[in-house]
Structure formats: C-alpha cells, structure tokens
Write an enzyme that holds these catalytic residues in place. Structure first.
Site, PDB file in Angstrom:
ATOM      1  N   LYS A  24      24.343  67.804  16.345  1.00 19.86           N
ATOM      2  CA  LYS A  24      24.683  66.670  15.458  1.00 19.86           C
ATOM      3  C   LYS A  24      25.939  67.011  14.673  1.00 19.86           C
ATOM      4  O   LYS A  24      26.283  68.188  14.493  1.00 19.86           O
ATOM      5  CB  LYS A  24      23.538  66.346  14.486  1.00 19.86           C
ATOM      6  CG  LYS A  24      23.108  67.481  13.529  1.00 19.86           C
ATOM      7  CD  LYS A  24      23.874  67.550  12.213  1.00 19.86           C
ATOM      8  CE  LYS A  24      23.361  68.686  11.314  1.00 19.86           C
ATOM      9  NZ  LYS A  24      24.314  69.162  10.325  1.00 19.86           N
ATOM     10  N   VAL A 108      26.417  78.735  16.843  1.00 17.78           N
ATOM     11  CA  VAL A 108      25.336  79.104  15.916  1.00 17.78           C
ATOM     12  C   VAL A 108      25.851  79.153  14.475  1.00 17.78           C
ATOM     13  O   VAL A 108      26.967  79.617  14.221  1.00 17.78           O
ATOM     14  CB  VAL A 108      24.752  80.484  16.325  1.00 17.78           C
ATOM     15  CG1 VAL A 108      23.688  80.940  15.333  1.00 17.78           C
ATOM     16  CG2 VAL A 108      24.171  80.399  17.730  1.00 17.78           C
ATOM     17  N   ALA A 109      25.022  78.665  13.545  1.00 19.68           N
ATOM     18  CA  ALA A 109      25.346  78.633  12.115  1.00 19.68           C
ATOM     19  C   ALA A 109      26.683  77.915  11.867  1.00 19.68           C
ATOM     20  O   ALA A 109      27.498  78.352  11.065  1.00 19.68           O
ATOM     21  CB  ALA A 109      25.353  80.040  11.512  1.00 19.68           C
ATOM     22  N   GLY A 111      26.714  74.407  11.328  1.00 16.73           N
ATOM     23  CA  GLY A 111      26.474  73.096  10.723  1.00 16.73           C
ATOM     24  C   GLY A 111      26.242  72.016  11.772  1.00 16.73           C
ATOM     25  O   GLY A 111      26.278  70.823  11.483  1.00 16.73           O
ATOM     26  N   LEU A 112      25.984  72.457  13.024  1.00 19.22           N
ATOM     27  CA  LEU A 112      25.771  71.509  14.120  1.00 19.22           C
ATOM     28  C   LEU A 112      24.283  71.304  14.420  1.00 19.22           C
ATOM     29  O   LEU A 112      23.924  70.596  15.369  1.00 19.22           O
ATOM     30  CB  LEU A 112      26.505  71.998  15.375  1.00 19.22           C
ATOM     31  CG  LEU A 112      28.036  71.987  15.249  1.00 19.22           C
ATOM     32  CD1 LEU A 112      28.675  72.905  16.287  1.00 19.22           C
ATOM     33  CD2 LEU A 112      28.587  70.570  15.410  1.00 19.22           C
ATOM     34  N   GLY A 114      21.915  73.290  15.561  1.00 19.78           N
ATOM     35  CA  GLY A 114      21.365  73.815  16.825  1.00 19.78           C
ATOM     36  C   GLY A 114      19.907  74.253  16.744  1.00 19.78           C
ATOM     37  O   GLY A 114      19.098  73.860  17.592  1.00 19.78           O
ATOM     38  N   GLY A 115      19.569  75.043  15.739  1.00 17.47           N
ATOM     39  CA  GLY A 115      18.185  75.539  15.619  1.00 17.47           C
ATOM     40  C   GLY A 115      17.204  74.387  15.430  1.00 17.47           C
ATOM     41  O   GLY A 115      16.128  74.354  16.045  1.00 17.47           O
ATOM     42  N   SER A 116      17.576  73.429  14.587  1.00 13.75           N
ATOM     43  CA  SER A 116      16.695  72.279  14.318  1.00 13.75           C
ATOM     44  C   SER A 116      16.529  71.426  15.574  1.00 13.75           C
ATOM     45  O   SER A 116      15.429  70.934  15.868  1.00 13.75           O
ATOM     46  CB  SER A 116      17.286  71.407  13.209  1.00 13.75           C
ATOM     47  OG  SER A 116      17.514  72.173  12.057  1.00 13.75           O
ATOM     48  N   SER A 117      17.612  71.248  16.313  1.00 12.90           N
ATOM     49  CA  SER A 117      17.540  70.453  17.533  1.00 12.90           C
ATOM     50  C   SER A 117      16.663  71.145  18.574  1.00 12.90           C
ATOM     51  O   SER A 117      15.851  70.500  19.249  1.00 12.90           O
ATOM     52  CB  SER A 117      18.951  70.227  18.089  1.00 12.90           C
ATOM     53  OG  SER A 117      18.891  69.367  19.196  1.00 12.90           O
ATOM     54  N   ASP A 149      16.291  69.263   8.811  1.00 12.36           N
ATOM     55  CA  ASP A 149      17.047  68.531   9.838  1.00 12.36           C
ATOM     56  C   ASP A 149      16.215  68.230  11.084  1.00 12.36           C
ATOM     57  O   ASP A 149      16.667  67.493  11.963  1.00 12.36           O
ATOM     58  CB  ASP A 149      18.285  69.335  10.280  1.00 12.36           C
ATOM     59  CG  ASP A 149      19.402  69.282   9.243  1.00 12.36           C
ATOM     60  OD1 ASP A 149      19.267  68.529   8.259  1.00 12.36           O
ATOM     61  OD2 ASP A 149      20.399  70.003   9.425  1.00 12.36           O
TER      62      ASP A 149
HETATM   63  P1  ATP Z   1      21.175  75.104   9.236  1.00 12.31           P
HETATM   64  O1  ATP Z   1      21.994  74.190   8.373  1.00 12.31           O
HETATM   65  O2  ATP Z   1      19.777  74.597   9.476  1.00 12.31           O
HETATM   66  O3  ATP Z   1      21.241  76.545   8.817  1.00 12.31           O
HETATM   67  P2  ATP Z   1      23.174  75.324  11.342  1.00 12.31           P
HETATM   68  O4  ATP Z   1      23.448  74.239  12.293  1.00 12.31           O
HETATM   69  O5  ATP Z   1      24.251  75.657  10.367  1.00 12.31           O
HETATM   70  O6  ATP Z   1      21.799  74.972  10.687  1.00 12.31           O
HETATM   71  P3  ATP Z   1      21.912  77.025  13.324  1.00 12.31           P
HETATM   72  O7  ATP Z   1      22.758  77.124  14.552  1.00 12.31           O
HETATM   73  O8  ATP Z   1      20.705  76.175  13.400  1.00 12.31           O
HETATM   74  O9  ATP Z   1      22.840  76.654  12.109  1.00 12.31           O
HETATM   75  O10 ATP Z   1      21.514  78.531  12.891  1.00 12.31           O
HETATM   76  C1  ATP Z   1      21.117  78.889  11.597  1.00 12.31           C
HETATM   77  C2  ATP Z   1      20.420  80.254  11.645  1.00 12.31           C
HETATM   78  O11 ATP Z   1      19.129  80.082  12.228  1.00 12.31           O
HETATM   79  C3  ATP Z   1      21.134  81.290  12.490  1.00 12.31           C
HETATM   80  O12 ATP Z   1      21.649  82.276  11.669  1.00 12.31           O
HETATM   81  C4  ATP Z   1      20.100  81.846  13.464  1.00 12.31           C
HETATM   82  O13 ATP Z   1      19.933  83.234  13.362  1.00 12.31           O
HETATM   83  C5  ATP Z   1      18.777  81.164  13.083  1.00 12.31           C
HETATM   84  N1  ATP Z   1      18.063  80.570  14.234  1.00 12.31           N
HETATM   85  C6  ATP Z   1      16.739  80.508  14.426  1.00 12.31           C
HETATM   86  N2  ATP Z   1      16.422  79.837  15.535  1.00 12.31           N
HETATM   87  C7  ATP Z   1      17.580  79.421  16.088  1.00 12.31           C
HETATM   88  C8  ATP Z   1      17.906  78.672  17.247  1.00 12.31           C
HETATM   89  N3  ATP Z   1      16.972  78.187  18.081  1.00 12.31           N
HETATM   90  N4  ATP Z   1      19.198  78.416  17.488  1.00 12.31           N
HETATM   91  C9  ATP Z   1      20.153  78.865  16.638  1.00 12.31           C
HETATM   92  N5  ATP Z   1      19.907  79.598  15.534  1.00 12.31           N
HETATM   93  C10 ATP Z   1      18.636  79.880  15.249  1.00 12.31           C
END
Ligand code: ATP
Length: 325
Positions: A24, A108-109, A111-112, A114-117, A149
């Site tokens: 997102k 990763v991390a 703001g897209l 990824g973990g929530s999706s 999210d």
């Molecule tokens: P948020 O705002 O929820 O932190 P984001 O989009 O900035 O999300 P994500 O890619 O979701 O960042 O990753 C945030 C942290 O969650 C990472 O540091 C990672 O170690 C941890 N994490 C746990 N599960 C996952 C996953 N399935 N995918 C990515 N990161 C994950």
C-alpha cells in the site's frame, strides 16, 4: 468464533494455495492526536498497488512453519504472517497446521505495509484452505489484534482509514493511476518516527485535505492537491541522511508530471502518482539512471484487489467469491 462451511482451495491442488500480498501507499496521512492508550489518532487515505509478495500455504497435519529468505525478515514466530496463522488456528479451533513460504518483494520497513499485508493474506488464504469461511468481515477482529494496518488489507483499493488507521471505509471513487515507488534501502522504524513526531513542539493543525478529497470523490472528482503526509518531517529528523535524496526524488517525480509525490507511511519509501503511463515510465527511467531503485506499479481498485484474491482461489473460489467477498 462461529465457523461457517468453507470451500477447499483449488488452484494449487488440494491442501496448497498461492496468494498475493500487495503493498500500500498512503495518498495522505494526518496525525490528529495522541490517544489515552498511547496510539495515534489518524486520518489516512490508503491505496493498494500491484507491487507484491507471494505467499504459498501448504497444509501440514499440525504446527505452523514459516520460511523466508530475506535477511531482514524474521522466520517463524517473529513474523507477523506466522502470528496471523497462529491466531486464526487458535481462535477458530483448527487442528490442522500449515507451512508458509514467503517470497518477499515489497521493501521491508519502507512504509509500504508489507508485514501487515502478509498477515492479511495469510488470514484470507487460511480461512479458505482450512475451510473456516469467515470471509473478510468475519476476519476483522482478528486482523485488528494483529496490527493497525492489517484490517485495511482485507479489503484493499482506495479507502479511508480512521482511529489507529484500523477503521476502514472503502471509497466510492477508486483511484486508477500509475505509480513510481522509490526504495532508498534505508529501513525506518515506525515507532521511532512517531516518537519524533510526539517530541516536536509545533501543535498539529487539522488540515481537512483528506476530508475534502473524500467529499469531492463522492461527486466523482479526484484531486490530489493539498494531500500530505504529516510524518515526513519526523521521518527526516529520524533519518537526516535521506533529506537530499528525497528532495532529488521529489524534484524528478514532479518534473515528469506526478500529480502527487510523497513519503508513504512512516517511510522510507517515496512514491509519485501519475495520470499517464508514459510519464511514469520516464520518471522511473530517470530515477534509475541516477542510481535509485525505482519500481513501476499500478494502483489496484478494491474490485481488482478482490478479483486477484478470488482468482488465486481458483474456479471453486470464483463462484464462492461472488456471494461472499
Ligand atoms: P509498519 O509501519 O507496520 O512498521 P512497514 O511497512 O514500515 O510497516 P514492514 O515491511 O511491515 O514495514 O516491516 C516492519 C518490521 O516488521 C520489519 O523490521 C520486520 O523485521 C518485521 N516483520 C515481521 N514480519 C514481517 C513480514 N512478514 N514482512 C516484513 N517485515 C516483517
């Protein structure tokens, strides 16, 4: 939790399902206040794009296993996708297990989301694979417990997010645009960015730009003017090394005709929204030639998002999807 009769997965054969987990962007993000529970009261415009992780779910007699080759993504219980499976298994009283293979493509991390999706994809996929049959609405309480999210990713498309961002209102007018996402390879902690925001002395102004966007979208007009991300200054305070690169990226995106150029979530990814594919392609090429990692993507409407899901469930899922999703 009430179990309704579900349908088995079809496409990958019995007991196996491959599901997409889309990223997102936040078209706008306003932080309104800090709540008594420490969370922030938000108003945000979510938008799914077709940049995605791929998740394969394989039934096991018992236990949950998760594998992911990405160095920054935790395996097993540290992973939000693993926790989603565990919560669903426990709350729905499922005895079967699953192996989750996560092919990570979303930065990763960044703001897209990824973990929530990934977590929402596992909920929707296992709801089908394990034959629970809760559907997106039935999965909402579980999604909320997993993260602010996660509920949004049960529906996707263009949606307003209120409260912690976990109260979701899909919009009547769905955005269709091309997107360039720039990954600066600089992970940013969401908690750290919000802490910076709280420490800032300037009081927050209620800008009403998201309200205006929603009101005008009811008339079928979509204007991105004035939309902004309240976390941008705090993100730059947390990562001052990003400032120069971010202003260069913004300048290129705007020069090539972006109707909106902004940080997404708490960063560090940055995006540009384009009304023409050609302009997006030119922006992506220009940024790549300057050494940036820039992905070309398209927005997904809520309907396209649902179709992608139902498609991944196969033929039997398609007929079920008409009534349920
Ligand atoms: P948020 O705002 O929820 O932190 P984001 O989009 O900035 O999300 P994500 O890619 O979701 O960042 O990753 C945030 C942290 O969650 C990472 O540091 C990672 O170690 C941890 N994490 C746990 N599960 C996952 C996953 N399935 N995918 C990515 N990161 C994950």
């Amino acid at each position: 939790m009430v179990r309704r009769p579900g349908r088995p997965a079809a496409r990958e054969g019995a007991g196996r399902l491959r599901v997409p987990a889309y990223a997102k962007i936040n078209l706008g993000l306003e932080v309104l206040a800090v709540r008594d529970d420490g969370y922030h009261e938000l108003r945000t415009l979510f938008q799914t794009i077709d940049l995605k992780d791929e998740i394969t779910l394989i039934e096991r007699p018992r236990g949950i296993r998760l594998t992911c080759r990405h160095p920054d993504v935790p395996d097993e219980a540290g992973n939000l996708a693993w926790r989603a499976a565990e919560e669903l298994q426990r709350r729905a009283g499922v005895r079967r297990g699953v192996e989750i293979r996560l092919d990570k493509r979303i930065p990763v991390a960044g703001g897209l989301g990824g973990g929530s999706s990934d977590a929402a994809a596992v909920l929707l996929g296992l709801d089908r694979l394990w034959g629970i049959g809760l559907g997106p609405e039935g999965l909402l309480p579980l999604a909320r417990r997993l993260g602010a999210d996660v509920p949004y990713f049960l529906f996707g498309g263009t949606a307003l997010g209120l409260a912690r961002g976990d109260e979701i209102y899909p919009l009547l007018s769905q955005v269709r645009a091309d997107v360039v996402v720039v990954d600066p390879h600089r992970p940013l902690s969401t908690a750290a960015v919000f802490a910076r925001l709280d420490a800032r002395l300037t009081p927050r102004q209620n800008s009403y730009t998201i309200q205006r966007f929603v009101a005008s979208s009811l008339r079928g007009e979509v204007s991105f003017r004035g939309l902004r991300n309240d976390l941008e200054a705090a993100a730059l305070e947390e990562a001052p090394d990003l400032e120069q690169r971010m202003s260069r990226v913004r300048a290129v995106l705007e020069r090539e005709g972006a109707v909106l150029a902004s940080l997404t979530g708490s960063g560090s990814a940055f995006f540009g929204l384009f009304e023409r594919r050609g302009s997006a392609t030119r922006a992506q090429r220009a940024l790549a030639s300057e050494g940036f990692t820039a992905h070309l993507a398209r927005t997904l409407t809520a309907r396209q998002y649902r179709r992608a899901w139902v498609g991944s469930f196969g033929e039997r899922g398609r007929s079920a999807g008409r009534t349920r999703c």
